[in-house]
Write a protein that holds these residues in place. Sequence first.
Motif, PDB file in Angstrom:
ATOM      1  N   ASP A 126       0.824  -1.207   0.000  1.00  0.00           N
ATOM      2  CA  ASP A 126       0.000   0.000   0.000  1.00  0.00           C
ATOM      3  C   ASP A 126       0.862   1.262   0.000  1.00  0.00           C
ATOM      4  OD1 ASP A 126      -2.296  -1.516   0.025  1.00  0.00           O
ATOM      5  OD2 ASP A 126      -2.610  -1.371   2.193  1.00  0.00           O
ATOM      6  N   LYS A 127       1.968   1.241   0.741  1.00  0.00           N
ATOM      7  CA  LYS A 127       2.830   2.424   0.820  1.00  0.00           C
ATOM      8  C   LYS A 127       3.565   2.657  -0.503  1.00  0.00           C
ATOM      9  CE  LYS A 127       4.215   5.859   3.318  1.00  0.00           C
ATOM     10  NZ  LYS A 127       3.265   6.845   3.868  1.00  0.00           N
ATOM     11  N   ILE A 128       4.002   1.575  -1.135  1.00  0.00           N
ATOM     12  CA  ILE A 128       4.645   1.724  -2.439  1.00  0.00           C
ATOM     13  C   ILE A 128       3.667   2.320  -3.441  1.00  0.00           C
ATOM     14  CG2 ILE A 128       5.562   0.448  -4.414  1.00  0.00           C
ATOM     15  CD1 ILE A 128       6.921  -1.441  -2.450  1.00  0.00           C
ATOM     16  N   LYS A 129       2.436   1.831  -3.454  1.00  0.00           N
ATOM     17  CA  LYS A 129       1.422   2.382  -4.357  1.00  0.00           C
ATOM     18  C   LYS A 129       1.164   3.857  -4.058  1.00  0.00           C
ATOM     19  CE  LYS A 129      -0.918   0.593  -6.955  1.00  0.00           C
ATOM     20  NZ  LYS A 129      -0.811   0.499  -8.441  1.00  0.00           N
ATOM     21  N   GLU A 130       1.169   4.192  -2.788  1.00  0.00           N
ATOM     22  CA  GLU A 130       0.953   5.591  -2.391  1.00  0.00           C
ATOM     23  C   GLU A 130       2.069   6.482  -2.932  1.00  0.00           C
ATOM     24  OE1 GLU A 130       1.334   7.947   1.807  1.00  0.00           O
ATOM     25  OE2 GLU A 130       0.010   6.184   1.807  1.00  0.00           O
ATOM     26  N   VAL A 131       3.313   6.027  -2.810  1.00  0.00           N
ATOM     27  CA  VAL A 131       4.447   6.802  -3.309  1.00  0.00           C
ATOM     28  C   VAL A 131       4.375   6.935  -4.827  1.00  0.00           C
ATOM     29  CG1 VAL A 131       6.966   6.869  -3.535  1.00  0.00           C
ATOM     30  CG2 VAL A 131       5.926   6.172  -1.365  1.00  0.00           C
ATOM     31  N   GLN A 132       4.042   5.844  -5.505  1.00  0.00           N
ATOM     32  CA  GLN A 132       3.948   5.880  -6.962  1.00  0.00           C
ATOM     33  C   GLN A 132       2.869   6.846  -7.439  1.00  0.00           C
ATOM     34  OE1 GLN A 132       3.298   1.624  -7.375  1.00  0.00           O
ATOM     35  NE2 GLN A 132       5.191   1.414  -8.557  1.00  0.00           N
ATOM     36  N   GLU A 133       1.717   6.788  -6.804  1.00  0.00           N
ATOM     37  CA  GLU A 133       0.566   7.545  -7.288  1.00  0.00           C
ATOM     38  C   GLU A 133       0.574   9.003  -6.843  1.00  0.00           C
ATOM     39  OE1 GLU A 133      -2.758   5.270  -5.930  1.00  0.00           O
ATOM     40  OE2 GLU A 133      -2.344   3.576  -7.280  1.00  0.00           O
ATOM     41  N   GLU A 134       1.056   9.282  -5.629  1.00  0.00           N
ATOM     42  CA  GLU A 134       0.981  10.652  -5.105  1.00  0.00           C
ATOM     43  C   GLU A 134       2.162  11.527  -5.523  1.00  0.00           C
ATOM     44  OE1 GLU A 134       0.045  11.015  -0.988  1.00  0.00           O
ATOM     45  OE2 GLU A 134      -1.587   9.536  -1.070  1.00  0.00           O
ATOM     46  N   VAL A 135       3.349  10.915  -5.651  1.00  0.00           N
ATOM     47  CA  VAL A 135       4.506  11.737  -6.038  1.00  0.00           C
ATOM     48  C   VAL A 135       5.169  11.261  -7.324  1.00  0.00           C
ATOM     49  CG1 VAL A 135       4.981  12.516  -3.692  1.00  0.00           C
ATOM     50  CG2 VAL A 135       6.044  10.419  -4.507  1.00  0.00           C
ATOM     51  N   GLY A 136       4.627  10.202  -7.924  1.00  0.00           N
ATOM     52  CA  GLY A 136       5.094   9.768  -9.238  1.00  0.00           C
ATOM     53  C   GLY A 136       6.478   9.165  -9.265  1.00  0.00           C
ATOM     54  N   VAL A 137       6.930   8.572  -8.152  1.00  0.00           N
ATOM     55  CA  VAL A 137       8.252   7.947  -8.119  1.00  0.00           C
ATOM     56  C   VAL A 137       8.140   6.495  -8.584  1.00  0.00           C
ATOM     57  CG1 VAL A 137      10.166   7.209  -6.637  1.00  0.00           C
ATOM     58  CG2 VAL A 137       9.092   9.439  -6.270  1.00  0.00           C
ATOM     59  N   PRO A 138       8.864   6.117  -9.640  1.00  0.00           N
ATOM     60  CA  PRO A 138       8.813   4.735 -10.135  1.00  0.00           C
ATOM     61  C   PRO A 138       9.680   3.801  -9.291  1.00  0.00           C
ATOM     62  CG  PRO A 138      10.313   6.011 -11.479  1.00  0.00           C
ATOM     63  CD  PRO A 138       9.716   6.977 -10.498  1.00  0.00           C
ATOM     64  N   PHE A 139       9.293   2.523  -9.269  1.00  0.00           N
ATOM     65  CA  PHE A 139      10.035   1.491  -8.547  1.00  0.00           C
ATOM     66  C   PHE A 139      10.489   0.413  -9.524  1.00  0.00           C
ATOM     67  CE2 PHE A 139       8.107   3.546  -5.057  1.00  0.00           C
ATOM     68  CZ  PHE A 139       8.696   3.112  -3.865  1.00  0.00           C
ATOM     69  N   TYR A 140      11.765   0.071  -9.478  1.00  0.00           N
ATOM     70  CA  TYR A 140      12.287  -1.099 -10.164  1.00  0.00           C
ATOM     71  C   TYR A 140      12.748  -2.074  -9.085  1.00  0.00           C
ATOM     72  CZ  TYR A 140      12.428   0.654 -15.006  1.00  0.00           C
ATOM     73  OH  TYR A 140      12.088   1.099 -16.264  1.00  0.00           O
ATOM     74  N   VAL A 141      12.518  -3.365  -9.301  1.00  0.00           N
ATOM     75  CA  VAL A 141      12.878  -4.373  -8.307  1.00  0.00           C
ATOM     76  C   VAL A 141      14.068  -5.186  -8.783  1.00  0.00           C
ATOM     77  CG1 VAL A 141      12.143  -6.556  -7.247  1.00  0.00           C
ATOM     78  CG2 VAL A 141      10.634  -4.561  -7.181  1.00  0.00           C
ATOM     79  N   SER A 142      15.010  -5.397  -7.868  1.00  0.00           N
ATOM     80  CA  SER A 142      16.145  -6.281  -8.095  1.00  0.00           C
ATOM     81  C   SER A 142      16.028  -7.454  -7.129  1.00  0.00           C
ATOM     82  CB  SER A 142      17.462  -5.527  -7.852  1.00  0.00           C
ATOM     83  OG  SER A 142      18.570  -6.417  -7.880  1.00  0.00           O
ATOM     84  N   MET A 143      15.663  -8.627  -7.644  1.00  0.00           N
ATOM     85  CA  MET A 143      15.496  -9.803  -6.795  1.00  0.00           C
ATOM     86  C   MET A 143      16.837 -10.487  -6.558  1.00  0.00           C
ATOM     87  SD  MET A 143      11.951 -11.552  -8.120  1.00  0.00           S
ATOM     88  CE  MET A 143      10.359 -10.791  -7.739  1.00  0.00           C
ATOM     89  N   GLY A 144      17.050 -10.932  -5.330  1.00  0.00           N
ATOM     90  CA  GLY A 144      18.275 -11.638  -4.984  1.00  0.00           C
ATOM     91  C   GLY A 144      18.116 -13.131  -5.147  1.00  0.00           C
ATOM     92  N   SER A 145      18.644 -13.884  -4.206  1.00  0.00           N
ATOM     93  CA  SER A 145      18.568 -15.340  -4.305  1.00  0.00           C
ATOM     94  C   SER A 145      17.145 -15.852  -4.120  1.00  0.00           C
ATOM     95  CB  SER A 145      19.494 -15.993  -3.271  1.00  0.00           C
ATOM     96  OG  SER A 145      19.110 -15.617  -1.963  1.00  0.00           O
ATOM     97  N   MET A 146      16.330 -15.082  -3.360  1.00  0.00           N
ATOM     98  CA  MET A 146      14.940 -15.489  -3.160  1.00  0.00           C
ATOM     99  C   MET A 146      14.043 -14.270  -3.018  1.00  0.00           C
ATOM    100  SD  MET A 146      13.203 -17.873  -0.176  1.00  0.00           S
ATOM    101  CE  MET A 146      13.874 -19.385  -0.893  1.00  0.00           C
ATOM    102  N   ALA A 147      12.922 -14.300  -3.698  1.00  0.00           N
ATOM    103  CA  ALA A 147      11.882 -13.279  -3.541  1.00  0.00           C
ATOM    104  C   ALA A 147      10.554 -14.002  -3.702  1.00  0.00           C
ATOM    105  CB  ALA A 147      12.041 -12.162  -4.562  1.00  0.00           C
ATOM    106  N   ALA A 148      10.217 -14.775  -2.690  1.00  0.00           N
ATOM    107  CA  ALA A 148       9.067 -15.675  -2.779  1.00  0.00           C
ATOM    108  C   ALA A 148       7.914 -15.188  -1.910  1.00  0.00           C
ATOM    109  CB  ALA A 148       9.474 -17.086  -2.353  1.00  0.00           C
ATOM    110  N   SER A 149       6.722 -15.586  -2.278  1.00  0.00           N
ATOM    111  CA  SER A 149       5.503 -15.313  -1.521  1.00  0.00           C
ATOM    112  C   SER A 149       5.388 -13.820  -1.211  1.00  0.00           C
ATOM    113  CB  SER A 149       5.468 -16.174  -0.259  1.00  0.00           C
ATOM    114  OG  SER A 149       4.136 -16.311   0.205  1.00  0.00           O
ATOM    115  N   GLY A 150       5.445 -13.415   0.065  1.00  0.00           N
ATOM    116  CA  GLY A 150       5.371 -11.997   0.403  1.00  0.00           C
ATOM    117  C   GLY A 150       6.478 -11.192  -0.233  1.00  0.00           C
ATOM    118  N   GLY A 151       7.632 -11.833  -0.497  1.00  0.00           N
ATOM    119  CA  GLY A 151       8.716 -11.164  -1.206  1.00  0.00           C
ATOM    120  C   GLY A 151       8.313 -10.802  -2.616  1.00  0.00           C
TER     121      GLY A 151
END
Length: 337
Positions: A126-151
């Motif tokens: 929810d906070k990431i969406k808030e940052v994206q929508e309210e101030v227009g900051v884009p997010f790129y994700v860099s996954m490490g050895s594991m980014a599963a389920s909640g990750g």
Amino acid sequence: MNAKRWIALGAAALLFGLSIIINIASFAFSNDWTSNFENMLAVPESEYTESVLEAGDLSERIAVLTVDGVIQDTGGATSLFGAAGYDHQFFMDQLEMIKEDDSIKAVVLQVNSPGGGVVESAQIYDKIKEVQEEVGVPFYVSMGSMAASGGYYIAAPAEKIFLNKETLTGSIGVIMESVNYGKLAEKYGVDFVTIKTGPYKDIMSPTREMTEDERAMLQDMINESYESFVDIIEEGRGMTEAEVKKVADGRIMNGRQAIEAGLADDYGYLEDVIEAVRKDFDLENAEVMQYEYPSGFTSLFSMKAQSLMGGDMETQLVGRLLSDYNAPRMMYLYGEK
């Protein structure tokens, strides 16, 4: 076991005893006393520091955030003997600081996590969406050895997701577990006495079998959280419900399989993701930075304790000794809790 480890174990036992005394004292003293004690150990948001990873234009900056470990809120309390893992409040504070900082033009989110709590994962999303929508900051994700389920849940709203061929991701689903040792206790003559106000007050009790009604109630809760998980992937990845549910059966997958399933965009390490952000958002001269805790007694003592104890069985036992009991709860989590 050498002398250093005996000393460390003795210190751990002492701290455990002190924690019991503090808990008892909290009933005798006012709430102000306990809150003041907690505040003394907390790090105010204003005291977070910044470190520069790549020098550049201070008016156009790329922030690197990291989620490393199980996503859970420990209330800001970290065991002195615990590893310096994920701190939920610190991470949420970073997102808020990014929202309020006009110089942050993009975020690279490093994720190396098996997932964690349903509530904590939803808070991050929810906070990431808030940052994206309210101030227009884009997010790129860099996954490490594991980014599963909640990750993966917290990565889903990103504009692009990068991983490695060996990254383990997926595990889309919800799990709730408990242990039933009732028969074992019966074998040794242990009798449990439970006084409750309603038939479901001790649902998921470890001392008895679960009823069908109870299982149906919990399954309904699990299904609702699962549908929420599917929905955020549909929105974040531009996929249909059928496309998501085709792979949202709890399976894990590697980088290639994730890209083929539409759950990720491309291969790349952290430096590749930063370079992609620079190119895609015209930030070639941007400074790359990250937030950090100020150095303090707690972090210093924690590192010293870990160096004394090592990563063996004694460390695990002490960790369990010092950690709070966690009641069964819904988790976006791959592997054991």
